[in-house]
Design an enzyme around this catalytic site. Sequence first.
Site, PDB file in Angstrom:
ATOM      1  N   ARG A 154       0.834  -1.197   0.000  1.00  0.00           N
ATOM      2  CA  ARG A 154       0.000   0.000   0.000  1.00  0.00           C
ATOM      3  C   ARG A 154       0.873   1.254   0.000  1.00  0.00           C
ATOM      4  O   ARG A 154       2.055   1.209   0.358  1.00  0.00           O
ATOM      5  CB  ARG A 154      -0.915   0.024   1.219  1.00  0.00           C
ATOM      6  CG  ARG A 154      -1.858  -1.168   1.339  1.00  0.00           C
ATOM      7  CD  ARG A 154      -2.662  -1.080   2.626  1.00  0.00           C
ATOM      8  NE  ARG A 154      -3.602  -2.179   2.772  1.00  0.00           N
ATOM      9  CZ  ARG A 154      -3.336  -3.334   3.386  1.00  0.00           C
ATOM     10  NH1 ARG A 154      -2.121  -3.523   3.925  1.00  0.00           N
ATOM     11  NH2 ARG A 154      -4.240  -4.279   3.486  1.00  0.00           N
ATOM     12  N   LYS A 178      -2.303  -2.476   7.770  1.00  0.00           N
ATOM     13  CA  LYS A 178      -3.439  -2.012   8.563  1.00  0.00           C
ATOM     14  C   LYS A 178      -3.422  -2.682   9.926  1.00  0.00           C
ATOM     15  O   LYS A 178      -3.106  -3.859  10.050  1.00  0.00           O
ATOM     16  CB  LYS A 178      -4.744  -2.325   7.839  1.00  0.00           C
ATOM     17  CG  LYS A 178      -4.956  -1.490   6.577  1.00  0.00           C
ATOM     18  CD  LYS A 178      -6.315  -1.746   5.966  1.00  0.00           C
ATOM     19  CE  LYS A 178      -6.564  -0.831   4.776  1.00  0.00           C
ATOM     20  NZ  LYS A 178      -7.894  -1.045   4.168  1.00  0.00           N
ATOM     21  N   HIS A 244      -2.504   3.351  -6.316  1.00  0.00           N
ATOM     22  CA  HIS A 244      -3.106   2.080  -5.917  1.00  0.00           C
ATOM     23  C   HIS A 244      -3.287   1.144  -7.112  1.00  0.00           C
ATOM     24  O   HIS A 244      -3.439  -0.075  -6.929  1.00  0.00           O
ATOM     25  CB  HIS A 244      -4.451   2.342  -5.238  1.00  0.00           C
ATOM     26  CG  HIS A 244      -4.742   1.376  -4.118  1.00  0.00           C
ATOM     27  ND1 HIS A 244      -3.919   1.225  -3.025  1.00  0.00           N
ATOM     28  CD2 HIS A 244      -5.760   0.487  -3.943  1.00  0.00           C
ATOM     29  CE1 HIS A 244      -4.421   0.314  -2.220  1.00  0.00           C
ATOM     30  NE2 HIS A 244      -5.530  -0.161  -2.756  1.00  0.00           N
ATOM     31  N   ARG A 247      -0.822  -1.642  -7.076  1.00  0.00           N
ATOM     32  CA  ARG A 247      -1.190  -2.750  -6.180  1.00  0.00           C
ATOM     33  C   ARG A 247      -2.208  -3.659  -6.881  1.00  0.00           C
ATOM     34  O   ARG A 247      -2.104  -4.891  -6.818  1.00  0.00           O
ATOM     35  CB  ARG A 247      -1.766  -2.180  -4.886  1.00  0.00           C
ATOM     36  CG  ARG A 247      -2.243  -3.217  -3.859  1.00  0.00           C
ATOM     37  CD  ARG A 247      -2.568  -2.481  -2.562  1.00  0.00           C
ATOM     38  NE  ARG A 247      -3.355  -3.267  -1.629  1.00  0.00           N
ATOM     39  CZ  ARG A 247      -2.853  -4.105  -0.722  1.00  0.00           C
ATOM     40  NH1 ARG A 247      -1.541  -4.291  -0.669  1.00  0.00           N
ATOM     41  NH2 ARG A 247      -3.633  -4.744   0.112  1.00  0.00           N
ATOM     42  N   HIS A 270      -4.348  -8.838   3.182  1.00  0.00           N
ATOM     43  CA  HIS A 270      -5.800  -8.786   3.376  1.00  0.00           C
ATOM     44  C   HIS A 270      -6.198  -9.676   4.547  1.00  0.00           C
ATOM     45  O   HIS A 270      -5.752 -10.818   4.650  1.00  0.00           O
ATOM     46  CB  HIS A 270      -6.533  -9.264   2.119  1.00  0.00           C
ATOM     47  CG  HIS A 270      -6.525  -8.266   1.014  1.00  0.00           C
ATOM     48  ND1 HIS A 270      -6.794  -8.605  -0.300  1.00  0.00           N
ATOM     49  CD2 HIS A 270      -6.315  -6.932   1.010  1.00  0.00           C
ATOM     50  CE1 HIS A 270      -6.725  -7.522  -1.057  1.00  0.00           C
ATOM     51  NE2 HIS A 270      -6.435  -6.494  -0.283  1.00  0.00           N
ATOM     52  N   TYR A 279     -10.108  -9.583  -7.339  1.00  0.00           N
ATOM     53  CA  TYR A 279      -9.149  -9.653  -8.435  1.00  0.00           C
ATOM     54  C   TYR A 279      -9.413 -10.841  -9.365  1.00  0.00           C
ATOM     55  O   TYR A 279      -9.021 -10.813 -10.528  1.00  0.00           O
ATOM     56  CB  TYR A 279      -7.726  -9.709  -7.879  1.00  0.00           C
ATOM     57  CG  TYR A 279      -7.360  -8.459  -7.127  1.00  0.00           C
ATOM     58  CD1 TYR A 279      -7.146  -7.256  -7.800  1.00  0.00           C
ATOM     59  CD2 TYR A 279      -7.277  -8.453  -5.740  1.00  0.00           C
ATOM     60  CE1 TYR A 279      -6.836  -6.098  -7.118  1.00  0.00           C
ATOM     61  CE2 TYR A 279      -6.968  -7.291  -5.051  1.00  0.00           C
ATOM     62  CZ  TYR A 279      -6.751  -6.121  -5.745  1.00  0.00           C
ATOM     63  OH  TYR A 279      -6.455  -4.969  -5.062  1.00  0.00           O
TER      64      TYR A 279
END
Length: 298
Positions: A154, A178, A244, A247, A270, A279
């Site tokens: 990210r 995150k 982004h 990514r 994730h 995706y």
Amino acid sequence: MTQQDVIAAFVLHLSKERNDSPHTVKAYERDVRAFADFCAQHFGGRWTWQGVDRGAVRAFLGSLERRGLARRSAARALSAVRTFYRFLNRTGQADVNPARAARSPKLARTLPVYLERREMDELFTEAQARAQAGGEREARDLAMLELFYSTGMRLSELAGLTDQDVDLVSDQVKVRGKGRKERIIPVGRPAVRALRAYLRRRGDGGRLALFRNARGDALSPRGVQLALKRLFRTLARGDLMHVHALRHSFATHLLDAGADLRAVQELLGHASLSTTQVYTHTSVERLKNVYKKAHPRA
């Protein structure tokens, strides 16, 4: 405790105990304060967190819709209120969670924007030419481009890298994602070469940040965006691209080549496999377009 004190304790809980990202903490604080302001107007006098019911939460969501707030932002606001009430439940300041039964706004499912492999080749050709003809800044931009595409990290993760996070002997990088969760990602050889070339030009300077601006300070996320935008402008679709997209390209190209979905999930950091599955939809849509263009009876 006043209502503002409770919100401040909640923000501290998000930051110190849940280890949420600064972006999430700031957004949730803003949403909960907006909810408190709404409740003050909705009840028209003294009110308590315990006294808020489902009707007030639904009215709050209705007010966001009337203001024209995007559905995604409204959904985040509801998530913030739900999380806030879970905090109140645990700390004994409320018995129920009035936001639990509220229906989240339905979000339109959009496929992520990514670059075709041909476009990636064009982008790397341009970045390499600039790095050879330019100085430290151009070498840095090439290294950032290579690292983005090589790892799928990210923007915030790349901007937060330090020299110690990158191991150019083992060809890997440690990132904090995150929730400040750390993960190790392999780095491809072209990215390693670009990083070595950048570090030779950059020198030490006594700073910890890996990517730095002209003053030697850590390059901000906005600075990274602007640097990559200069490269994107060389593409025909450059105005549609953002950082982004690199990514998204990383994940799409891996899955196109047959990579395992769970492995891609781990590489991207994730928490849920369903987030990564978008995706696979991208790959299916691409195959449909190829089919329609190539098959005589499509």
